[in-house]
Design a protein around this motif. Structure first.
Motif, PDB file in Angstrom:
ATOM      1  N   ALA A  48       6.517   4.641   4.942  1.00  0.00           N
ATOM      2  CA  ALA A  48       6.352   3.091   4.456  1.00  0.00           C
ATOM      3  C   ALA A  48       5.628   2.268   5.298  1.00  0.00           C
ATOM      4  N   GLY A  49       5.447   2.718   6.578  1.00  0.00           N
ATOM      5  CA  GLY A  49       4.355   1.769   7.357  1.00  0.00           C
ATOM      6  C   GLY A  49       2.915   1.911   6.964  1.00  0.00           C
ATOM      7  N   LYS A  50       2.401   2.910   6.588  1.00  0.00           N
ATOM      8  CA  LYS A  50       1.061   3.182   6.142  1.00  0.00           C
ATOM      9  C   LYS A  50       0.968   2.493   4.613  1.00  0.00           C
ATOM     10  N   ILE A  51       2.013   2.394   3.865  1.00  0.00           N
ATOM     11  CA  ILE A  51       2.196   1.567   2.718  1.00  0.00           C
ATOM     12  C   ILE A  51       1.976   0.211   2.865  1.00  0.00           C
ATOM     13  N   VAL A  52       2.571  -0.545   3.738  1.00  0.00           N
ATOM     14  CA  VAL A  52       2.450  -1.702   4.062  1.00  0.00           C
ATOM     15  C   VAL A  52       1.169  -1.974   4.619  1.00  0.00           C
ATOM     16  N   GLU A  53       0.252  -1.350   5.340  1.00  0.00           N
ATOM     17  CA  GLU A  53      -1.025  -1.419   5.808  1.00  0.00           C
ATOM     18  C   GLU A  53      -2.075  -1.214   4.586  1.00  0.00           C
ATOM     19  N   MET A  54      -1.630  -0.340   3.694  1.00  0.00           N
ATOM     20  CA  MET A  54      -2.505  -0.345   2.395  1.00  0.00           C
ATOM     21  C   MET A  54      -2.200  -1.403   1.437  1.00  0.00           C
ATOM     22  N   THR A  55      -1.203  -1.906   1.356  1.00  0.00           N
ATOM     23  CA  THR A  55      -0.898  -2.995  -0.031  1.00  0.00           C
ATOM     24  C   THR A  55      -0.718  -4.508   0.743  1.00  0.00           C
ATOM     25  N   GLY A  56      -0.490  -4.539   1.846  1.00  0.00           N
ATOM     26  CA  GLY A  56      -0.323  -5.832   2.250  1.00  0.00           C
ATOM     27  C   GLY A  56       1.027  -6.544   2.106  1.00  0.00           C
ATOM     28  N   LEU A  57       1.784  -5.576   1.598  1.00  0.00           N
ATOM     29  CA  LEU A  57       3.223  -6.106   1.307  1.00  0.00           C
ATOM     30  C   LEU A  57       3.945  -6.430   2.680  1.00  0.00           C
TER      31      LEU A  57
END
Length: 123
Positions: A83-92
């Motif tokens: 989830a942390g990497k997804i936050v970084e990639m999406t800005g969500l």
């Protein structure tokens, strides 16, 4: 009517909404903030017009859009993500990502080939 921006009093938090105006003080509904008289004051605390700041409108989250953004990030990465990497990639926001991922786990649109890392069920 084109949607006009809302302005907030920096002192008391009163929000001037152009759709409502300030009828009590002679300002008709539909009057943009920029067209208020220079001597107009906050109806609540009487601070002058120059003490107002543009109010940022928060966009309502679109759950389907967020899920699509997460799946797109996973596909682009080409490897399972946490989830942390997804936050970084999406800005969500992290809470938004966690909520969307929980829903996607339940509906089977993402799978976990590695503990705590996820990828789309269909590549």
């Amino acid at each position: 009517m084109e949607e006009s921006k809302k302005y907030k009093c920096a002192k008391c938090g009163y929000t001037y909404d152009p759709e409502i105006g300030d009828p009590k003080h002679g300002i008709e509904p539909g009057t943009p903030f920029e067209n208020l008289p220079e001597d107009w004051k906050c109806p609540r605390c009487r601070k002058p017009k120059d003490q107002f700041v543009e109010k940022e409108e928060k966009k309502e989250p679109n759950f389907m859009e967020e899920k699509a953004m997460i799946l797109e990030a996973m596909k682009k990465a080409g490897e399972p993500l946490n989830a942390g990497k997804i936050v970084e990639m999406t800005g969500l926001d992290r809470k938004v990502v966690d909520k969307a991922m929980n829903a996607m786990k339940k509906d089977g649109s993402i799978v976990s080939p590695i503990r705590c890392k996820w990828e789309p069920a269909e590549k």
